[in-house]
Design a protein around this motif. Structure first.
Motif, mmCIF file in Angstrom:
data_model
loop_
_atom_site.group_PDB
_atom_site.id
_atom_site.type_symbol
_atom_site.label_atom_id
_atom_site.label_comp_id
_atom_site.label_asym_id
_atom_site.label_seq_id
_atom_site.Cartn_x
_atom_site.Cartn_y
_atom_site.Cartn_z
ATOM 1 N N MET A 17 0.715 -1.099 -0.061
ATOM 2 C CA MET A 17 0.057 0.084 -0.106
ATOM 3 C C MET A 17 0.863 1.419 0.081
ATOM 4 O O MET A 17 0.641 2.241 -0.864
ATOM 5 C CB MET A 17 -0.957 0.053 1.088
ATOM 6 C CG MET A 17 -1.802 1.261 1.237
ATOM 7 S SD MET A 17 -2.114 1.555 3.087
ATOM 8 C CE MET A 17 -3.145 3.111 2.810
ATOM 9 N N PHE A 18 1.933 1.114 0.805
ATOM 10 C CA PHE A 18 2.806 2.496 0.952
ATOM 11 C C PHE A 18 3.492 2.564 -0.510
ATOM 12 O O PHE A 18 3.736 3.820 -0.888
ATOM 13 C CB PHE A 18 3.944 2.010 2.011
ATOM 14 C CG PHE A 18 3.324 2.191 3.501
ATOM 15 C CD1 PHE A 18 2.121 2.638 3.548
ATOM 16 C CD2 PHE A 18 4.220 1.808 4.520
ATOM 17 C CE1 PHE A 18 1.512 2.860 4.971
ATOM 18 C CE2 PHE A 18 3.778 1.775 5.878
ATOM 19 C CZ PHE A 18 2.406 2.395 5.824
ATOM 20 N N ALA A 19 3.876 1.616 -1.206
ATOM 21 C CA ALA A 19 4.455 1.600 -2.381
ATOM 22 C C ALA A 19 3.595 2.214 -3.505
ATOM 23 O O ALA A 19 3.928 3.228 -4.190
ATOM 24 C CB ALA A 19 5.087 0.342 -2.894
ATOM 25 N N ALA A 20 2.427 1.768 -3.500
ATOM 26 C CA ALA A 20 1.321 2.305 -4.397
ATOM 27 C C ALA A 20 1.040 3.490 -4.014
ATOM 28 O O ALA A 20 0.776 4.310 -4.993
ATOM 29 C CB ALA A 20 0.159 1.362 -4.570
ATOM 30 N N GLY A 48 -4.844 -1.469 1.202
ATOM 31 C CA GLY A 48 -5.204 -0.815 2.679
ATOM 32 C C GLY A 48 -6.232 -1.688 3.171
ATOM 33 O O GLY A 48 -6.365 -1.789 4.509
ATOM 34 N N LEU A 49 -7.237 -2.209 2.416
ATOM 35 C CA LEU A 49 -8.471 -2.661 2.759
ATOM 36 C C LEU A 49 -7.832 -4.168 3.448
ATOM 37 O O LEU A 49 -8.478 -4.690 4.451
ATOM 38 C CB LEU A 49 -9.399 -3.257 1.673
ATOM 39 C CG LEU A 49 -10.835 -3.662 2.041
ATOM 40 C CD1 LEU A 49 -11.522 -2.567 2.860
ATOM 41 C CD2 LEU A 49 -11.756 -4.138 0.770
ATOM 42 N N ILE A 50 -7.086 -4.748 2.793
ATOM 43 C CA ILE A 50 -6.513 -6.011 3.164
ATOM 44 C C ILE A 50 -5.665 -5.733 4.576
ATOM 45 O O ILE A 50 -5.929 -6.570 5.431
ATOM 46 C CB ILE A 50 -5.449 -6.619 2.125
ATOM 47 C CG1 ILE A 50 -6.128 -7.152 0.850
ATOM 48 C CG2 ILE A 50 -4.716 -7.755 2.799
ATOM 49 C CD1 ILE A 50 -5.172 -7.666 -0.248
ATOM 50 N N ALA A 60 -3.423 5.208 10.017
ATOM 51 C CA ALA A 60 -3.502 4.130 8.854
ATOM 52 C C ALA A 60 -4.984 4.381 8.163
ATOM 53 O O ALA A 60 -5.162 4.305 7.176
ATOM 54 C CB ALA A 60 -3.106 2.706 9.286
ATOM 55 N N LEU A 61 -5.955 4.335 9.032
ATOM 56 C CA LEU A 61 -7.366 4.433 8.740
ATOM 57 C C LEU A 61 -7.525 5.730 7.806
ATOM 58 O O LEU A 61 -8.210 5.800 6.884
ATOM 59 C CB LEU A 61 -8.254 4.340 9.749
ATOM 60 C CG LEU A 61 -9.756 4.404 9.585
ATOM 61 C CD1 LEU A 61 -10.307 3.417 8.618
ATOM 62 C CD2 LEU A 61 -10.770 4.621 10.765
ATOM 63 N N VAL A 62 -6.827 6.845 8.504
ATOM 64 C CA VAL A 62 -7.331 7.957 7.628
ATOM 65 C C VAL A 62 -6.383 7.890 6.433
ATOM 66 O O VAL A 62 -6.974 8.514 5.334
ATOM 67 C CB VAL A 62 -6.405 9.206 8.523
ATOM 68 C CG1 VAL A 62 -6.259 10.516 7.844
ATOM 69 C CG2 VAL A 62 -7.422 9.546 10.001
ATOM 70 N N VAL A 63 -5.327 7.677 6.331
ATOM 71 C CA VAL A 63 -4.757 7.389 4.921
ATOM 72 C C VAL A 63 -5.647 6.560 4.191
ATOM 73 O O VAL A 63 -5.769 6.903 2.975
ATOM 74 C CB VAL A 63 -3.263 6.693 5.111
ATOM 75 C CG1 VAL A 63 -2.718 6.540 3.745
ATOM 76 C CG2 VAL A 63 -2.252 7.691 5.876
ATOM 77 N N TRP A 64 -6.139 5.515 4.285
ATOM 78 C CA TRP A 64 -6.836 4.800 3.739
ATOM 79 C C TRP A 64 -8.173 5.478 3.197
ATOM 80 O O TRP A 64 -8.488 5.683 2.133
ATOM 81 C CB TRP A 64 -7.346 3.543 4.248
ATOM 82 C CG TRP A 64 -8.115 2.557 3.461
ATOM 83 C CD1 TRP A 64 -7.551 1.640 2.576
ATOM 84 C CD2 TRP A 64 -9.581 2.256 3.500
ATOM 85 N NE1 TRP A 64 -8.806 0.993 1.848
ATOM 86 C CE2 TRP A 64 -9.987 1.242 2.356
ATOM 87 C CE3 TRP A 64 -10.678 2.956 4.169
ATOM 88 C CZ2 TRP A 64 -11.259 1.117 1.924
ATOM 89 C CZ3 TRP A 64 -12.051 2.709 3.834
ATOM 90 C CH2 TRP A 64 -12.138 1.732 2.730
ATOM 91 N N LEU A 65 -8.749 6.130 4.113
ATOM 92 C CA LEU A 65 -9.848 6.997 3.657
ATOM 93 C C LEU A 65 -9.493 8.189 2.843
ATOM 94 O O LEU A 65 -10.412 8.534 2.014
ATOM 95 C CB LEU A 65 -10.576 7.755 5.241
ATOM 96 C CG LEU A 65 -11.198 6.753 5.963
ATOM 97 C CD1 LEU A 65 -11.814 7.316 7.245
ATOM 98 C CD2 LEU A 65 -12.473 6.151 5.461
ATOM 99 N N THR A 66 -8.357 8.491 3.040
ATOM 100 C CA THR A 66 -7.936 9.703 1.972
ATOM 101 C C THR A 66 -7.981 9.432 0.621
ATOM 102 O O THR A 66 -8.262 10.085 -0.320
ATOM 103 C CB THR A 66 -6.488 10.268 2.551
ATOM 104 O OG1 THR A 66 -6.475 10.641 3.577
ATOM 105 C CG2 THR A 66 -6.008 11.568 1.465
ATOM 106 N N PHE A 67 -7.284 7.916 0.188
ATOM 107 C CA PHE A 67 -7.321 7.497 -0.910
ATOM 108 C C PHE A 67 -8.617 7.056 -1.578
ATOM 109 O O PHE A 67 -9.032 7.121 -2.689
ATOM 110 C CB PHE A 67 -6.221 6.376 -1.168
ATOM 111 C CG PHE A 67 -4.995 7.135 -1.348
ATOM 112 C CD1 PHE A 67 -4.143 7.489 -2.233
ATOM 113 C CD2 PHE A 67 -3.972 6.946 0.090
ATOM 114 C CE1 PHE A 67 -2.979 8.120 -2.442
ATOM 115 C CE2 PHE A 67 -2.803 7.487 -0.062
ATOM 116 C CZ PHE A 67 -2.154 8.092 -1.244
#
Lengths: 219, 133
Positions: free
Chosen positions: A50-53, A87-89, A115-122
């Motif tokens: 996820m970080f790489a993507a 991120g979902l995984i 981590a949740l905030v980053v996922w929500l951002t994308f």
């Protein structure tokens, strides 16, 4: 990309994933967590992917935002989807591990919340692209840059703040029995990220081509 | 005393009395049979232990299996989604190219499949003359 090279990449990725379960089963159990610690071999590589993507999405967004590079935009939207999937995984496997290891599904500490905030951002990036209409690309690119800027904080949060989550040092101090399977899984997830990105970018390119064809016909 | 003697002497009342005695006896017997088992001794303190008894512990196996299944499922569904969307776009390109070569009129299908929002602007109705900035 050369289709033969892409097929080779897919084959290597599939081989890595096919052999990974044998390595994971053979890896030693962790002394305090036991069997549930085996989630580590999918949870952490998924976050790495996820970080790489997210990094790719950030680079693409910056290229589009500052240079108007359409290819950068295609790369960014493709990478954002991959970010959301990995991120979902991570967000599903983490609570499954936590339930056994910590006795709770979720803890609103710095690492998990960020981590949740980053996922929500994308996820917001993708929603913008889908529903915000024409001109949403630049707004979405700005959102992506904010998302990427959060990544170093997510990674370092366990070292900077007191959280229930293990520190990043656990990865670098892995014993020989765990180190091999872990890095094997990381390699598999990273190659999968490349495969998914290439396939998804091809989809964006074909869509652009289709748009050009329609414009040509309408002219 | 006279009342009791009177009841014993009258056969109809005696039958009623017997029925009541039998009913009460049976009732008390079934009540005894339905009594809950003896309660555990009352606790006057909580004693902490370091480790949960094994039969009380949450098993890890289902959690690990769900975690791996979720990861696999998410990856496979996403791969299928890319493949499906790519096949649709390439089919559309093929159709359009063929129709253009045949000189047919191409009308754009609904773009609700497009999840980028990019094409909506590209294919919007042309602006009226002079409206361009």
């Amino acid at each position: 990309m050369n289709s033969r090279l892409f097929a080779l990449l897919v084959a290597i990725t599939a081989a890595l994933f096919a052999y990974a379960p044998f390595l994971i089963v053979g890896a030693p159990y962790e002394s305090t967590m036991g069997l549930v610690q085996k989630i580590f071999y999918v949870h952490v590589p998924a976050w790495f992917a996820m970080f790489a993507a997210a990094f790719v999405c950030g680079v693409g967004s910056a290229r589009y935002l500052f240079r108007g590079d359409k290819a950068g935009d295609r790369m960014a939207v493709s990478a954002a989807e991959v970010v959301v999937v990995f991120g979902l995984i991570g967000l599903i496997t983490g609570p499954l591990w936590a339930r056994k290891a910590w006795g709770i599904w979720w803890q609103w500490d710095a690492r998990l919340t960020m981590a949740l905030v980053v996922w929500l951002t994308f996820a917001a990036y993708l929603l913008l692209r889908k529903y915000a209409g024409p001109g949403s690309e630049k707004l979405a690119a700005c959102v992506a840059l904010f998302g990427v800027a959060n990544i170093p904080f997510v990674y370092q949060s366990v070292n900077w703040w007191r959280t229930v989550h293990p520190k990043t040092t656990v990865i670098w101090s892995l014993g020989p029995g765990m180190r091999g399977p872990f890095w094997w899984c990381v390699a598999a997830f990273m190659l999968l990220t490349v495969v998914l990105l290439l396939a998804r970018i091809r989809l964006e390119r074909q869509r652009a081509r289709l748009d050009e064809l329609y414009l040509l016909v309408e002219d | 005393m006279r009342t009791v003697t009177c009841i014993v002497k009258r056969p109809d009342l005696r039958a009623w009395l017997l029925a009541v005695v039998v009913f009460l006896t049976l009732n008390s017997l079934t009540g005894l049979a339905a009594q809950p088992p003896a309660l555990p001794a009352q606790q006057d303190e909580f004693v902490p232990i370091d480790r949960l008894p094994s039969q009380e512990e949450l098993p890890a196996t289902p959690l690990v299996m769900i975690a791996y299944a979720t990861a696999w499922l998410a990856i496979l569904v996403y791969l299928w989604s890319i493949w499906h969307r790519l096949a649709r776009v390439e089919r559309e390109i093929g159709d359009l190219t063929r129709r253009v070569q045949q000189g047919g009129f191409a009308t754009r299908p609904s773009r609700d499949q497009d999840d980028t929002g990019r094409a909506q602007g590209a294919l919007a109705a042309p602006a009226p003359p002079g409206a361009e900035r």
